[in-house]
Design a protein around this motif. Structure first.
Motif, mmCIF file in Angstrom:
data_model
loop_
_atom_site.group_PDB
_atom_site.id
_atom_site.type_symbol
_atom_site.label_atom_id
_atom_site.label_comp_id
_atom_site.label_asym_id
_atom_site.label_seq_id
_atom_site.Cartn_x
_atom_site.Cartn_y
_atom_site.Cartn_z
ATOM 1 N N HIS A 187 11.234 -8.622 8.629
ATOM 2 C CA HIS A 187 12.445 -8.172 7.939
ATOM 3 C C HIS A 187 12.155 -8.167 6.448
ATOM 4 O O HIS A 187 11.892 -9.208 5.864
ATOM 5 N N LEU A 188 12.194 -7.000 5.834
ATOM 6 C CA LEU A 188 11.899 -6.877 4.410
ATOM 7 C C LEU A 188 12.830 -5.841 3.795
ATOM 8 O O LEU A 188 13.012 -4.751 4.338
ATOM 9 N N PHE A 189 13.425 -6.215 2.680
ATOM 10 C CA PHE A 189 14.334 -5.330 1.963
ATOM 11 C C PHE A 189 13.847 -5.243 0.528
ATOM 12 O O PHE A 189 13.559 -6.266 -0.088
ATOM 13 N N CYS A 190 13.732 -4.027 -0.013
ATOM 14 C CA CYS A 190 13.181 -3.860 -1.358
ATOM 15 C C CYS A 190 14.041 -2.936 -2.216
ATOM 16 O O CYS A 190 14.623 -1.972 -1.712
ATOM 17 N N LEU A 191 14.070 -3.251 -3.492
ATOM 18 C CA LEU A 191 14.543 -2.333 -4.509
ATOM 19 C C LEU A 191 13.254 -1.853 -5.170
ATOM 20 O O LEU A 191 12.593 -2.617 -5.880
ATOM 21 N N ASP B 217 0.886 -1.161 0.000
ATOM 22 C CA ASP B 217 0.000 0.000 0.000
ATOM 23 C C ASP B 217 0.924 1.211 0.000
ATOM 24 O O ASP B 217 1.442 1.600 1.044
ATOM 25 N N ALA B 218 1.180 1.755 -1.178
ATOM 26 C CA ALA B 218 2.147 2.845 -1.319
ATOM 27 C C ALA B 218 1.735 4.094 -0.552
ATOM 28 O O ALA B 218 2.582 4.819 -0.044
ATOM 29 N N ALA B 219 0.442 4.340 -0.436
ATOM 30 C CA ALA B 219 -0.030 5.533 0.272
ATOM 31 C C ALA B 219 0.324 5.472 1.760
ATOM 32 O O ALA B 219 0.650 6.487 2.368
ATOM 33 N N ARG B 220 0.234 4.276 2.344
ATOM 34 C CA ARG B 220 0.542 4.118 3.775
ATOM 35 C C ARG B 220 1.912 3.508 4.016
ATOM 36 O O ARG B 220 2.310 3.303 5.149
ATOM 37 N N HIS B 221 2.643 3.214 2.947
ATOM 38 C CA HIS B 221 3.940 2.537 3.002
ATOM 39 C C HIS B 221 3.861 1.309 3.918
ATOM 40 O O HIS B 221 4.590 1.186 4.892
ATOM 41 N N GLN B 222 2.918 0.445 3.581
ATOM 42 C CA GLN B 222 2.678 -0.765 4.364
ATOM 43 C C GLN B 222 2.704 -1.972 3.435
ATOM 44 O O GLN B 222 2.225 -1.908 2.305
ATOM 45 N N PHE B 223 3.266 -3.059 3.915
ATOM 46 C CA PHE B 223 3.340 -4.298 3.155
ATOM 47 C C PHE B 223 2.579 -5.391 3.886
ATOM 48 O O PHE B 223 2.601 -5.453 5.113
ATOM 49 N N VAL B 224 1.927 -6.265 3.125
ATOM 50 C CA VAL B 224 1.267 -7.456 3.666
ATOM 51 C C VAL B 224 1.784 -8.643 2.871
ATOM 52 O O VAL B 224 1.768 -8.626 1.642
ATOM 53 N N LEU B 225 2.252 -9.669 3.589
ATOM 54 C CA LEU B 225 2.804 -10.864 2.964
ATOM 55 C C LEU B 225 1.883 -12.047 3.210
ATOM 56 O O LEU B 225 1.485 -12.307 4.353
ATOM 57 N N VAL C 46 6.633 -13.027 10.376
ATOM 58 C CA VAL C 46 5.702 -11.918 10.174
ATOM 59 C C VAL C 46 4.980 -11.572 11.470
ATOM 60 O O VAL C 46 4.877 -12.395 12.375
ATOM 61 N N PHE C 47 4.497 -10.338 11.528
ATOM 62 C CA PHE C 47 3.571 -9.916 12.569
ATOM 63 C C PHE C 47 2.179 -10.071 11.973
ATOM 64 O O PHE C 47 1.905 -9.499 10.913
ATOM 65 N N PRO C 48 1.271 -10.847 12.598
ATOM 66 C CA PRO C 48 -0.059 -11.052 12.018
ATOM 67 C C PRO C 48 -0.788 -9.728 11.776
ATOM 68 O O PRO C 48 -0.771 -8.842 12.629
ATOM 69 N N VAL C 49 -1.408 -9.593 10.615
ATOM 70 C CA VAL C 49 -2.138 -8.372 10.267
ATOM 71 C C VAL C 49 -3.268 -8.125 11.264
ATOM 72 O O VAL C 49 -3.538 -6.997 11.631
ATOM 73 N N GLU C 50 -3.930 -9.194 11.710
ATOM 74 C CA GLU C 50 -5.049 -9.066 12.652
ATOM 75 C C GLU C 50 -4.589 -8.752 14.071
ATOM 76 O O GLU C 50 -5.398 -8.535 14.947
#
Length: 86
Positions: free
Chosen positions: A34-38, A13-21, A52-56
């Protein structure tokens, strides 16, 4: 959105700079510890079965539903999220 060979799905979610895996081996949506991105190219985690930290939140146990056409899961507010794949 990023999809790997194992059909794990990473949504951004680019607007909130949040990732869900969503990992195929357990299907519990989570925020990678731990996440690393180009940016716009690729991302990687600390392991094949990423921590991961659970989304819920703590105790979250609602699995995602993943198919060849869509991914659905429950977000941190309890709302159902549906992402269509092409």
């Amino acid at each position: 959105m990023y999809i790997n060979y194992s059909n794990d799905v990473l949504m951004e979610d680019a607007a909130r700079h949040q990732f869900v895996l969503l990992q195929g081996w357990n299907a519990l949506p989570g925020v990678p510890q731990h996440l690393f991105c180009l940016t716009g190219l690729m991302c990687w985690t600390d392991a094949d079965r990423a921590a991961v930290f659970p989304v819920e939140g703590v105790g979250g146990k609602t699995p995602a539903v993943m198919s060849a056409k869509e991914v659905t899961f429950v977000d941190e507010s309890g709302a159902k999220v549906r992402v269509g794949l092409r």
